[in-house]
Design a protein around this motif. Structure first.
Motif, mmCIF file in Angstrom:
data_model
loop_
_atom_site.group_PDB
_atom_site.id
_atom_site.type_symbol
_atom_site.label_atom_id
_atom_site.label_comp_id
_atom_site.label_asym_id
_atom_site.label_seq_id
_atom_site.Cartn_x
_atom_site.Cartn_y
_atom_site.Cartn_z
ATOM 1 N N ASP A 36 0.826 -1.204 0.000
ATOM 2 C CA ASP A 36 0.000 0.000 0.000
ATOM 3 C C ASP A 36 0.861 1.257 0.000
ATOM 4 O O ASP A 36 0.616 2.205 -0.758
ATOM 5 C CB ASP A 36 -0.908 0.004 1.238
ATOM 6 C CG ASP A 36 -2.118 -0.888 1.069
ATOM 7 O OD1 ASP A 36 -2.017 -1.873 0.320
ATOM 8 O OD2 ASP A 36 -3.161 -0.602 1.686
ATOM 9 N N PHE A 37 1.872 1.263 0.858
ATOM 10 C CA PHE A 37 2.693 2.462 0.974
ATOM 11 C C PHE A 37 3.591 2.660 -0.240
ATOM 12 O O PHE A 37 3.827 3.797 -0.665
ATOM 13 C CB PHE A 37 3.520 2.389 2.260
ATOM 14 C CG PHE A 37 2.897 3.157 3.394
ATOM 15 C CD1 PHE A 37 3.575 4.191 4.010
ATOM 16 C CD2 PHE A 37 1.611 2.861 3.825
ATOM 17 C CE1 PHE A 37 2.992 4.909 5.041
ATOM 18 C CE2 PHE A 37 1.020 3.568 4.854
ATOM 19 C CZ PHE A 37 1.712 4.606 5.468
ATOM 20 N N TYR A 66 1.677 4.064 -3.244
ATOM 21 C CA TYR A 66 1.557 5.509 -3.113
ATOM 22 C C TYR A 66 2.906 6.192 -3.379
ATOM 23 O O TYR A 66 2.968 7.215 -4.067
ATOM 24 C CB TYR A 66 1.065 5.896 -1.715
ATOM 25 C CG TYR A 66 0.819 7.376 -1.604
ATOM 26 C CD1 TYR A 66 -0.459 7.900 -1.801
ATOM 27 C CD2 TYR A 66 1.859 8.259 -1.349
ATOM 28 C CE1 TYR A 66 -0.682 9.262 -1.733
ATOM 29 C CE2 TYR A 66 1.651 9.620 -1.286
ATOM 30 C CZ TYR A 66 0.382 10.117 -1.469
ATOM 31 O OH TYR A 66 0.164 11.474 -1.420
ATOM 32 N N SER A 77 -8.637 3.567 1.916
ATOM 33 C CA SER A 77 -7.938 4.823 1.620
ATOM 34 C C SER A 77 -7.079 4.681 0.371
ATOM 35 O O SER A 77 -7.026 5.592 -0.467
ATOM 36 C CB SER A 77 -7.069 5.226 2.814
ATOM 37 O OG SER A 77 -7.840 5.460 3.968
ATOM 38 N N THR A 78 -6.405 3.536 0.255
ATOM 39 C CA THR A 78 -5.555 3.313 -0.915
ATOM 40 C C THR A 78 -6.394 3.180 -2.178
ATOM 41 O O THR A 78 -6.073 3.783 -3.223
ATOM 42 C CB THR A 78 -4.708 2.052 -0.713
ATOM 43 O OG1 THR A 78 -3.989 2.161 0.519
ATOM 44 C CG2 THR A 78 -3.717 1.880 -1.851
ATOM 45 N N ARG A 82 -4.153 10.131 2.099
ATOM 46 C CA ARG A 82 -2.825 9.797 2.627
ATOM 47 C C ARG A 82 -2.839 9.776 4.152
ATOM 48 O O ARG A 82 -2.238 8.897 4.771
ATOM 49 C CB ARG A 82 -1.808 10.829 2.126
ATOM 50 C CG ARG A 82 -0.369 10.531 2.539
ATOM 51 C CD ARG A 82 0.105 9.189 2.059
ATOM 52 N NE ARG A 82 1.518 8.966 2.352
ATOM 53 C CZ ARG A 82 2.115 7.796 2.291
ATOM 54 N NH1 ARG A 82 1.420 6.723 1.943
ATOM 55 N NH2 ARG A 82 3.394 7.668 2.566
ATOM 56 N N GLN A 101 -4.312 6.529 5.157
ATOM 57 C CA GLN A 101 -3.352 5.424 5.102
ATOM 58 C C GLN A 101 -2.514 5.360 6.374
ATOM 59 O O GLN A 101 -2.347 4.296 6.979
ATOM 60 C CB GLN A 101 -2.423 5.587 3.893
ATOM 61 C CG GLN A 101 -3.009 5.158 2.570
ATOM 62 C CD GLN A 101 -1.943 5.168 1.487
ATOM 63 O OE1 GLN A 101 -1.163 6.110 1.364
ATOM 64 N NE2 GLN A 101 -1.906 4.112 0.698
ATOM 65 N N PHE A 129 -3.676 0.650 -7.371
ATOM 66 C CA PHE A 129 -4.409 1.035 -6.166
ATOM 67 C C PHE A 129 -5.626 0.134 -5.953
ATOM 68 O O PHE A 129 -6.022 -0.121 -4.810
ATOM 69 C CB PHE A 129 -4.831 2.504 -6.262
ATOM 70 C CG PHE A 129 -3.691 3.470 -6.095
ATOM 71 C CD1 PHE A 129 -3.379 3.970 -4.843
ATOM 72 C CD2 PHE A 129 -2.931 3.865 -7.181
ATOM 73 C CE1 PHE A 129 -2.324 4.857 -4.679
ATOM 74 C CE2 PHE A 129 -1.878 4.746 -7.027
ATOM 75 C CZ PHE A 129 -1.564 5.240 -5.773
ATOM 76 N N ALA A 187 -4.403 -3.068 -4.368
ATOM 77 C CA ALA A 187 -4.072 -2.918 -2.953
ATOM 78 C C ALA A 187 -5.228 -3.343 -2.058
ATOM 79 O O ALA A 187 -5.023 -3.966 -1.012
ATOM 80 C CB ALA A 187 -3.670 -1.475 -2.657
ATOM 81 N N ASN A 212 -5.227 -6.397 0.738
ATOM 82 C CA ASN A 212 -5.549 -6.150 2.141
ATOM 83 C C ASN A 212 -6.605 -7.110 2.672
ATOM 84 O O ASN A 212 -6.565 -7.514 3.836
ATOM 85 C CB ASN A 212 -6.021 -4.708 2.330
ATOM 86 C CG ASN A 212 -4.872 -3.760 2.619
ATOM 87 O OD1 ASN A 212 -4.426 -3.618 3.750
ATOM 88 N ND2 ASN A 212 -4.381 -3.113 1.578
#
Length: 443
Positions: free
Chosen positions: A46-47, A50, A117-118, A142, A145, A212, A215, A219
């Motif tokens: 995820d990070f 981004y 959020s992602t 962001r 996240q 995205f 992601a 999750n």
């Protein structure tokens, strides 16, 4: 050792029933390791999705009004840092949810918020469509996240450490870290595929959005893998022994405030280097390099593979010489790299590739033991919350602003200043290790 206070079971009656149902099915350390790796991989994916988009997409999509690409990228990196500011706040809020509603509820909310959020970023309209609202929405997602990642701390890495034989603690400590290079490589593969197969217009219009979406699916898989382990008798036993309880932050600060401060600085060199070999070089090559960005992403994938091997090796070395010695040696290696790295980045395509591959190797040796160093000084009953909050602060101080600071320094004063920045992190790590050793000898 500080006294332990009981804060509640961190389990709902439903979770306790689930553990009783599975009481005759003990989980092996290998199963715990797989669950931990899947969980960490999903978080880092995820990070990194981004992070890559903050170089390849957001400067053009969200900041087209900037006077040049450098300024737009700096704006993008500023929003990149917001997640690390929100992460400690998320830890405080989700620890309360943990104590009241249980670990399973906490993880479910946190991971759906992280994935949501992602995935929401995938629908983000550009500045040319909705103006400043595009910036506001990107900042909001962001922050979401980072806030969610603060709640995604599950204690499974500590559960794995509790099952580690005394002479293999370094090996068990490195297992959760394996998820980072896998998450980075997967994110890079997805972005690299769309960059290689789409025109620039199509990539900026819709191609970048697919990673995205992926992601969120990852999750969901990670959530079930982690909930399965949270429902095991082994996890319940650790809770009953107060090993993985969610203590209030204020109590942990009162008892272990000094340890939290030290723990935030011990991995500083590692976390500073973390984004200097992943996000920063991509931004530098995109702005100033001559090689195709798709080709450079292939180099980063190779670097991630080198980092994965180095993480595994770090576990073997730590079991031979000790974790503190391992981190000290790696801090020295990072200090040496702080002088060599800028020369490589300035040496053209070959040097930039060497920067990434060598940097990932050094990073892996250090990162493999960085998180294990954080929780080693906390007493029972405080370990879970203390390790989570210390990790939040370490990422904030060491990594949160690294791409922004590194690109600002290099663009204004030259690449050697990136090395000086990294060197300061290595010196902080060495000082924190020395101070920690002195405190242990005194205690």
């Amino acid at each position: 050792m500080a006294s332990t206070t009981h804060y509640g079971p961190s389990s709902t009656s439903m979770e306790e029933d689930a553990r009783r149902i599975h009481a005759d099915k003990p989980v092996s350390p290998g199963s715990i390791a797989i669950g931990v790796v899947i969980g960490r991989m999903s978080e880092f994916f995820d990070f990194f999705v981004y992070g890559l988009a903050s170089v390849l997409v957001f400067p053009q999509l969200v900041f087209p009004f900037a006077p040049d690409r450098l300024t737009a990228t700096l704006y993008s990196f500023a929003i990149f840092s917001l997640a690390f500011l929100a992460r400690p706040v998320g830890s405080v809020v989700f620890m309360t949810i943990d104590r009241v509603y249980g670990r399973g509820v906490k993880l479910t909310i946190a991971l759906f918020l992280l994935g949501g959020s992602t995935a929401s970023i995938a629908f983000l309209p550009g500045y040319n469509e909705i103006g400043a609202w595009s910036i506001a929405l990107l900042a909001l997602f962001r922050l979401g996240q980072g806030f969610a990642l603060g709640g995604a701390w599950d204690g499974l890495a500590s559960l794995l450490a509790l099952n580690a034989p005394p002479n293999h603690r370094g090996w068990y400590a490195m297992v959760p870290q394996v998820g980072a290079p896998i998450g980075f490589a997967l994110a890079s593969v997805l972005f690299g595929f769309f960059i290689a197969n789409l025109s620039s217009e199509d990539f900026l219009s819709w191609g970048w959005r697919y990673p995205f979406f992926v992601a969120f699916a990852i999750n969901v898989v990670a959530l079930f893998a982690r909930l399965r382990l949270v429902m095991t008798p082994e996890f319940g036993s650790a809770l009953e022994q107060h090993e993985l309880e969610a203590a209030p932050i204020r109590d942990v600060l009162r008892v272990h405030g000094r340890d939290i401060l030290l723990g935030a600085f011990v991995p500083l060199a590692t976390f500073a280097m973390f984004h200097l070999v992943t996000i920063f070089p991509l931004g530098w090559v995109y702005l100033y390099g001559t090689q195709p960005i798709g080709g450079f992403m292939v180099v980063q994938i190779i670097g991630a593979a080198v980092g994965l091997v180095a993480i595994v090796v770090s576990g073997m070395i730590a079991d031979l010489i000790g974790r503190r010695a391992q981190l000290a040696i790696c801090a020295v290696l990072i200090a040496i790299f702080s002088f060599i790295g800028p020369l490589l980045m300035a040496a053209g395509s070959g040097g930039q590739s060497a920067f990434v591959i060598i940097g990932f190797g050094v990073l892996g040796l250090s990162f493999g033991q960085a998180t294990g160093s954080i929780s080693s000084r906390f007493g029972r009953g405080y370990r879970y919350t203390g390790a989570a909050f210390t990790s939040d602060l370490a990422w904030l101080v060491g990594a949160g602003f690294a791409p922004l600071v590194a690109l600002t320094l290099s663009s204004r004063f030259g690449l050697p200043f990136v090395g000086y920045y990294l060197l300061s992190g290595a010196l902080c790590t060495l000082a924190a290790l020395a101070f920690s050793r002195a405190l242990e000898q005194r205690d």
